[in-house]
Design a protein around this motif. Sequence first.
Motif, short mmCIF file in Angstrom:
data_model
loop_
_atom_site.label_atom_id
_atom_site.label_comp_id
_atom_site.label_asym_id
_atom_site.label_seq_id
_atom_site.Cartn_x
_atom_site.Cartn_y
_atom_site.Cartn_z
N THR A 42 0.88 -1.17 0.00
CA THR A 42 0.00 0.00 0.00
C THR A 42 0.91 1.21 0.00
OG1 THR A 42 -1.72 -1.17 1.16
CG2 THR A 42 -1.86 1.22 1.21
N SER A 43 0.99 1.84 -1.15
CA SER A 43 2.05 2.82 -1.36
C SER A 43 1.57 4.26 -1.17
CB SER A 43 2.59 2.66 -2.78
OG SER A 43 1.53 2.83 -3.69
N PHE A 44 0.31 4.43 -0.85
CA PHE A 44 -0.20 5.80 -0.79
C PHE A 44 -0.71 6.13 0.61
CE2 PHE A 44 -3.14 2.79 -2.62
CZ PHE A 44 -4.23 2.87 -1.77
N ILE A 91 1.26 6.09 -13.59
CA ILE A 91 0.89 5.69 -12.22
C ILE A 91 1.17 6.85 -11.27
CG2 ILE A 91 1.47 4.13 -10.33
CD1 ILE A 91 2.13 1.99 -12.40
N GLY A 92 0.14 7.25 -10.50
CA GLY A 92 0.31 8.34 -9.54
C GLY A 92 0.43 9.68 -10.24
N SER A 93 -0.62 10.06 -10.96
CA SER A 93 -0.57 11.26 -11.80
C SER A 93 -0.67 12.55 -11.00
CB SER A 93 -1.67 11.20 -12.86
OG SER A 93 -2.91 10.90 -12.27
N VAL A 114 -3.67 6.77 -13.52
CA VAL A 114 -4.30 6.21 -12.32
C VAL A 114 -3.77 6.94 -11.09
CG1 VAL A 114 -2.66 4.25 -12.32
CG2 VAL A 114 -4.72 4.14 -10.91
N GLU A 115 -4.71 7.29 -10.22
CA GLU A 115 -4.38 8.10 -9.04
C GLU A 115 -5.45 7.79 -7.98
OE1 GLU A 115 -1.82 10.55 -8.00
OE2 GLU A 115 -3.09 10.08 -6.29
N VAL A 116 -5.02 7.80 -6.71
CA VAL A 116 -5.99 7.59 -5.64
C VAL A 116 -6.59 8.91 -5.14
CG1 VAL A 116 -5.19 5.38 -4.70
CG2 VAL A 116 -4.05 7.48 -4.01
N GLY A 141 -8.08 4.88 -8.01
CA GLY A 141 -7.86 3.72 -7.16
C GLY A 141 -6.40 3.32 -7.18
N ASP A 142 -6.15 2.11 -6.71
CA ASP A 142 -4.79 1.62 -6.53
C ASP A 142 -4.23 1.07 -7.84
OD1 ASP A 142 -2.46 0.31 -5.76
OD2 ASP A 142 -3.32 -0.45 -3.90
N ALA A 143 -3.10 1.62 -8.23
CA ALA A 143 -2.47 1.20 -9.49
C ALA A 143 -2.13 -0.29 -9.50
CB ALA A 143 -1.19 2.01 -9.72
N MET A 144 -1.88 -0.85 -8.32
CA MET A 144 -1.57 -2.29 -8.28
C MET A 144 -2.78 -3.10 -8.75
SD MET A 144 1.54 -2.50 -7.41
CE MET A 144 1.84 -4.19 -6.89
N VAL A 161 6.12 6.42 -14.18
CA VAL A 161 5.95 6.64 -12.73
C VAL A 161 6.84 7.82 -12.35
CG1 VAL A 161 5.83 5.54 -10.47
CG2 VAL A 161 5.82 4.10 -12.52
N PHE A 162 6.23 8.97 -12.20
CA PHE A 162 7.01 10.17 -11.94
C PHE A 162 6.86 10.59 -10.47
CE2 PHE A 162 5.96 11.17 -16.62
CZ PHE A 162 7.02 10.36 -17.04
N PHE A 163 7.97 10.60 -9.77
CA PHE A 163 8.04 11.03 -8.38
C PHE A 163 7.12 10.21 -7.47
CE2 PHE A 163 9.40 14.20 -11.29
CZ PHE A 163 10.69 14.44 -10.81
N VAL A 234 7.86 18.60 -17.13
CA VAL A 234 8.08 18.83 -15.70
C VAL A 234 6.77 18.61 -14.96
CG1 VAL A 234 8.67 20.59 -13.97
CG2 VAL A 234 9.96 20.44 -16.10
N THR A 235 6.81 17.84 -13.88
CA THR A 235 5.59 17.58 -13.11
C THR A 235 5.47 18.63 -12.00
OG1 THR A 235 6.43 16.21 -11.31
CG2 THR A 235 6.10 15.11 -13.43
N LYS A 236 4.31 18.69 -11.40
CA LYS A 236 4.09 19.66 -10.32
C LYS A 236 5.03 19.35 -9.15
CE LYS A 236 0.71 21.74 -7.39
NZ LYS A 236 -0.57 21.59 -6.75
N PHE A 237 5.15 18.06 -8.84
CA PHE A 237 6.00 17.68 -7.71
C PHE A 237 7.46 18.03 -7.99
CE2 PHE A 237 8.47 14.93 -5.07
CZ PHE A 237 7.81 15.02 -3.85
N GLU A 238 7.85 17.82 -9.24
CA GLU A 238 9.24 18.10 -9.63
C GLU A 238 9.55 19.60 -9.47
OE1 GLU A 238 9.91 17.06 -13.65
OE2 GLU A 238 12.06 17.34 -13.54
#
Length: 258
Positions: A42-44, A91-93, A114-116, A141-144, A161-163, A234-238
Motif C-alpha cells: 500500500t504505497s499511498f 501511475i500516480g498522476s 491512475v491516481e488515488v 484507485g490503486d495502481a496495483m 511513474v514520476f516522483f 516537468v511535473t508539479k511535484f518536480e
Amino acid sequence: MPETPLMRDNGPVNHADQDAPAVPEEGQTKDSKGSRLHPRVTSFRSRRGALTVAQQESWDRQWPRIGADVSDHRLDAPSWFGRDAPLILEIGSGTGTATAAMAKAEPHVNLMAVEVYRPGLAQLLQQIERDEIPNIRVLRGDAMDVLENMIEPESLTGVRVFFPDPWPKARHHKRRLLQSPTFALIASRLKAGGVLHVATDHAEYAEAIAEAGNAEPLLTSLDWESPMTHERPVTKFEDKAHQVGSAITELIWGKIRS
Ligand SMILES: C[S@@+](CC[C@H](N)C(=O)[O-])C[C@H]1O[C@@H](n2cnc3c(N)ncnc32)[C@H](O)[C@@H]1O
C-alpha cells in the motif's frame, strides 16, 4: 461501479483446480486459491480533500465518459478511447500537470492516468475539459489493482511513474511502490519493446529502484539516447523538488522479450 461496455469480465473462477500447486501461468496474478502472487504494497497515504464547486461540476460532466473507478474487470481500452492506439499507463498522476502535457505532445497515444487522490484527478479533469484533450482516460484507485486485474498482459506500450512517494523512513520502505514484485508485474503488462520510465528526486530511493529494476529479467536498462523514450514534461511535484535544489534521477527500462 455498474458494468459498462468498456469492461470485460475476467470470466468465471475455475474451482476445479483448487488443490493445484500455485505455479503461475504467464500473465497470471493470482494463484489457484485466488491469493495474490505479488505481495500487496500500500504505497499511498490516505488524503482527504474536498472538490471546489467548479471541479465537482467538471467531474460530473466528464467522469461518466472518461473516468472509471478501479475494478477487477479487464479494461477494453480501444473501446473506451474510441480508437486502437499505443496504450500508456501513468501511475500516480497527482494533479495531472505532466499527464496533460504528455497527452498534448503525443496525440497518437492513448494515455491512462491512475491516481488515488480525487482532488488531483479533479484538477486533471478540469484541464482536459478546458484544453479539449481527447486522449486521456482516468482511473481512480490503486495502481496495483489496475496492473493486476484491468490490464491485459503484454498490452502496454509504456508505463510512467514520476516522483513516486519515497517513504524515506526505513520502517516505511515496505510501502514503496517500486519494489521487485511491482517491476515483475509492470514487465508482464508491457509489450516487447515497451518502455518503463521512472523519475525521482530521492537519491536513496533512486538507488533502490535501479537495483530492483535492473534485477527484473524481462527489462533492460536504456539510456536517454534510446529512440523509444519520450521527452518528459516537468511535473508539479518536480517543480517543488527544483525549488529546494534536489537532483532528479531518470530511470528507463525497455522490455526486451515476452
Ligand atoms: C509524490 S506524488 C507525485 C505526483 C505526480 N506524479 C507529480 O510528479 O507531480 C505521488 C502520487 O502517487 C500517488 N500514488 C501513490 N501510490 C499509488 C497507487 N498505488 N496507485 C495510484 N496512485 C498512487 C499518490 O496519491 C500521489 O499523488
